[in-house]
Write an enzyme that holds these catalytic residues in place. Structure first.
Site, PDB file in Angstrom:
ATOM      1  N   ASP A 104      -3.969  -9.381  -4.443  1.00  0.00           N
ATOM      2  CA  ASP A 104      -4.598  -8.128  -4.027  1.00  0.00           C
ATOM      3  C   ASP A 104      -5.108  -7.382  -5.255  1.00  0.00           C
ATOM      4  OD1 ASP A 104      -5.345  -6.393  -1.909  1.00  0.00           O
ATOM      5  OD2 ASP A 104      -3.768  -5.015  -2.520  1.00  0.00           O
ATOM      6  N   HIS A 142     -11.057   5.034  -5.095  1.00  0.00           N
ATOM      7  CA  HIS A 142      -9.645   4.957  -4.707  1.00  0.00           C
ATOM      8  C   HIS A 142      -8.737   5.090  -5.929  1.00  0.00           C
ATOM      9  CE1 HIS A 142      -5.956   3.656  -2.781  1.00  0.00           C
ATOM     10  NE2 HIS A 142      -5.850   2.649  -3.628  1.00  0.00           N
ATOM     11  N   GLU A 170      -4.170   0.136   4.106  1.00  0.00           N
ATOM     12  CA  GLU A 170      -5.233   0.112   3.103  1.00  0.00           C
ATOM     13  C   GLU A 170      -6.383  -0.720   3.659  1.00  0.00           C
ATOM     14  OE1 GLU A 170      -2.966   0.905  -1.133  1.00  0.00           O
ATOM     15  OE2 GLU A 170      -3.797  -1.070  -0.748  1.00  0.00           O
ATOM     16  N   GLU A 191      -9.354  -2.947   3.455  1.00  0.00           N
ATOM     17  CA  GLU A 191      -9.865  -3.878   2.460  1.00  0.00           C
ATOM     18  C   GLU A 191     -10.699  -4.966   3.134  1.00  0.00           C
ATOM     19  OE1 GLU A 191      -7.084  -5.391  -0.385  1.00  0.00           O
ATOM     20  OE2 GLU A 191      -5.773  -3.626  -0.289  1.00  0.00           O
ATOM     21  N   ASP A 237      -3.929  -4.095   3.933  1.00  0.00           N
ATOM     22  CA  ASP A 237      -2.800  -4.238   3.013  1.00  0.00           C
ATOM     23  C   ASP A 237      -1.804  -3.120   3.323  1.00  0.00           C
ATOM     24  OD1 ASP A 237      -1.197  -4.907   0.805  1.00  0.00           O
ATOM     25  OD2 ASP A 237      -2.323  -3.561  -0.511  1.00  0.00           O
ATOM     26  N   ARG A 282       4.591   3.859   0.971  1.00  0.00           N
ATOM     27  CA  ARG A 282       4.329   4.739  -0.167  1.00  0.00           C
ATOM     28  C   ARG A 282       5.585   5.352  -0.768  1.00  0.00           C
ATOM     29  NH1 ARG A 282      -0.542   2.851  -1.507  1.00  0.00           N
ATOM     30  NH2 ARG A 282      -2.109   3.195   0.105  1.00  0.00           N
ATOM     31  N   GLN A 336       7.145   2.241  -2.966  1.00  0.00           N
ATOM     32  CA  GLN A 336       6.312   1.791  -4.085  1.00  0.00           C
ATOM     33  C   GLN A 336       6.559   2.527  -5.407  1.00  0.00           C
ATOM     34  OE1 GLN A 336       2.198   1.448  -2.999  1.00  0.00           O
ATOM     35  NE2 GLN A 336       1.527   0.883  -5.052  1.00  0.00           N
ATOM     36  N   LYS A 366       4.722  -3.791  -0.488  1.00  0.00           N
ATOM     37  CA  LYS A 366       3.523  -4.436   0.050  1.00  0.00           C
ATOM     38  C   LYS A 366       3.782  -5.864   0.524  1.00  0.00           C
ATOM     39  CE  LYS A 366       0.218  -1.743  -2.689  1.00  0.00           C
ATOM     40  NZ  LYS A 366      -0.817  -1.429  -1.691  1.00  0.00           N
ATOM     41  N   THR A 425       0.599  -8.269   5.683  1.00  0.00           N
ATOM     42  CA  THR A 425      -0.826  -8.107   5.403  1.00  0.00           C
ATOM     43  C   THR A 425      -1.572  -8.677   6.606  1.00  0.00           C
ATOM     44  OG1 THR A 425      -0.483  -8.408   3.022  1.00  0.00           O
ATOM     45  CG2 THR A 425      -2.725  -8.678   3.849  1.00  0.00           C
ATOM     46  N   GLU A 479      -4.794   8.850   0.635  1.00  0.00           N
ATOM     47  CA  GLU A 479      -5.929   9.664   0.192  1.00  0.00           C
ATOM     48  C   GLU A 479      -6.372  10.661   1.257  1.00  0.00           C
ATOM     49  OE1 GLU A 479      -8.934   6.976  -2.055  1.00  0.00           O
ATOM     50  OE2 GLU A 479      -7.750   5.688  -0.730  1.00  0.00           O
TER      51      GLU A 479
END
Length: 427
Positions: free
Chosen positions: A135, A142, A208, A210, A242, A246, A249, A262, A266, A371
């Site tokens: 990844d 971002h 996420e 992607e 993904d 939070r 992490q 993570k 996925t 975000e």
């Protein structure tokens, strides 16, 4: 045989709605089964149908590269291993069989009933045997947003970010197909104000947005590849989520990067859209300064104009929480692959590369709840009035994407996952 398989005037004998993701110009590859025929095999999407390539193989209508049995498989890996020339030839043959002016399939009622499966009757499976998963972190917007949140008094970007694609090796074992439930992960966490870590279920579960690159050709261990070779090695693209915890992490990430935050899941879309189908949508990416080192030098357009959206469903109706575009990525997929192999790393058929979160310059173009809610300080209001900072049990997160051309669109379908409660660890 039509010379331009992306010609907007090309038509199939199968009726395809103007807003369908799957016109004859697309023909994405996937793996499916049906209730009456539970064996997994390879097909392509066309309108509201799946064309059974294994059946066409059995009838002698397809033999990619002279091989008689690459579509009666549980993944598309064996087909991808045959290489670019075979990919082009077989795509052309499939397109020919589906054309409105070719009688072979159109006028054979028995073959049509066997080889064309209504998509609502097909169960879609993971399309590739994932050899490895990496990844990346390649959206400047971002990376800058994350830097502003967690390093408010420092530079948003780390010193190496503008010089090379940054990535980490993820877990191939937990890549799952769209629709697979995603269980909330357990982990070890330490809030900033706490004196010691605790264990438990993540409460700050995120997505996420992607794109995933599917590698279709290998390179030899110890042998770097050129940018041109990197492009030729790419078979196609999928939508990719993904999933990220939070609160796990930040505590585990220093000094070696993401791990359990993570590793739990996925999700990818079930259809792999080929690089050839996306060729009309190539665009220049953002200007890169400083100029990358020669092995990462771009010789032409390498980004793709693919509109993307994220929907969150908590009951009904769903709420669109983000709209952005793949064209914003600072580092292209070819640059990511070339960098990955630069040290001599052997890439394998079926390797999956995540683009990294795709965010644009505007707030509504951000590709994660981290975000969109600015690390939980700005809750989102959903249709119906509920609010979210991060995902709750029962929430369904849906990614959609398509490239639009005059007269048709090349889409990916959906990539979705529903959050289920955590399982307590055994004692």
């Amino acid at each position: 045989m039509a010379s331009n398989l992306n010609d907007p005037n090309l038509r199939s004998f199968i009726e395809v709605a103007p807003d369908s993701d799957f016109p004859i110009q697309n023909l994405p590859f996937g793996v499916f089964s049906t209730e009456n025929s539970p064996q997994k095999r390879v097909g392509v999407a066309i309108g509201d149908f799946v064309l059974d390539l294994a059946e066409l193989e059995r009838r002698g209508l397809l033999a990619p590269g002279g091989h008689a049995c690459v579509f009666d498989r549980r993944s598309i890996n064996a087909y991808m291993a045959l290489g670019q020339k075979v990919w082009s030839q077989s795509r052309a043959k499939i397109s020919e069989l589906l054309r409105h002016d070719v009688a072979t399939l159109r006028d054979d009622k028995t073959l049509r009933e066997t080889a064309l499966v209504p998509r609502h009757r097909a169960t879609l499976h993971l399309p590739i045997e994932v050899a490895g998963f990496t990844d990346f972190y390649s959206s400047r917007e971002h990376a800058s947003n994350v830097g502003k949140m967690f390093r408010p008094h420092g530079e948003p970007l780390m010193p190496n970010w503008l010089h090379m694609p940054i990535g980490y090796n993820g877990r191939a074992s937990t890549v799952v197909v769209s629709g697979t439930p995603v269980r909330r992960p357990n982990g070890q966490m330490k809030p900033p104000q706490a004196n010691a870590p605790t264990e438990g279920a993540s409460r700050r579960l995120d997505f996420e947005l992607e794109m995933g690159v599917v590698v279709g050709q290998p390179n030899q261990m110890g042998m770097p590849i050129s940018m041109a070779q990197a492009e030729e090695m790419i078979f196609g693209f999928v939508l990719l989520n993904d999933w990220s915890a939070r609160d796990i992490q930040p505590w585990e990430q220093p000094p070696l990067g993401p791990f359990q935050a993570k590793a739990f899941a996925t999700s990818i879309s079930p259809w792999v859209v080929t690089r050839e189908a996306l060729a009309p949508f190539l665009v220049d990416g953002p200007e890169q300064h400083p100029i990358p080192l020669p092995y990462l030098s771009r010789k032409g357009p390498q980004n793709y104009d693919i509109a993307l959206e994220v929907c969150l469903r908590s009951g009904r109706p769903e709420t669109i929480i983000s709209r952005t575009n793949f064209k914003y990525m600072y580092w292209s997929s070819a640059q990511q692959l070339a960098h990955h192999a630069f040290c001599g790393c052997a890439m394998r058929v079926g390797d999956l590369l995540g683009s990294g979160t795709i965010s644009g310059p505007e707030k509504h173009e951000r590709g994660s709840l981290l975000e969109l809610s600015w690390n939980g300080t700005e809750p989102l209001t959903l249709e119906g009035g509920a609010q979210r900072t991060f995902l709750e049990d029962g929430d369904t997160l849906i990614l959609r994407g398509a490239a639009q051309c005059q007269g048709y669109r090349v889409g990916f379908g959906e990539c979705s996952g529903t959050i289920s409660p955590t399982v307590a660890p055994p004692r």
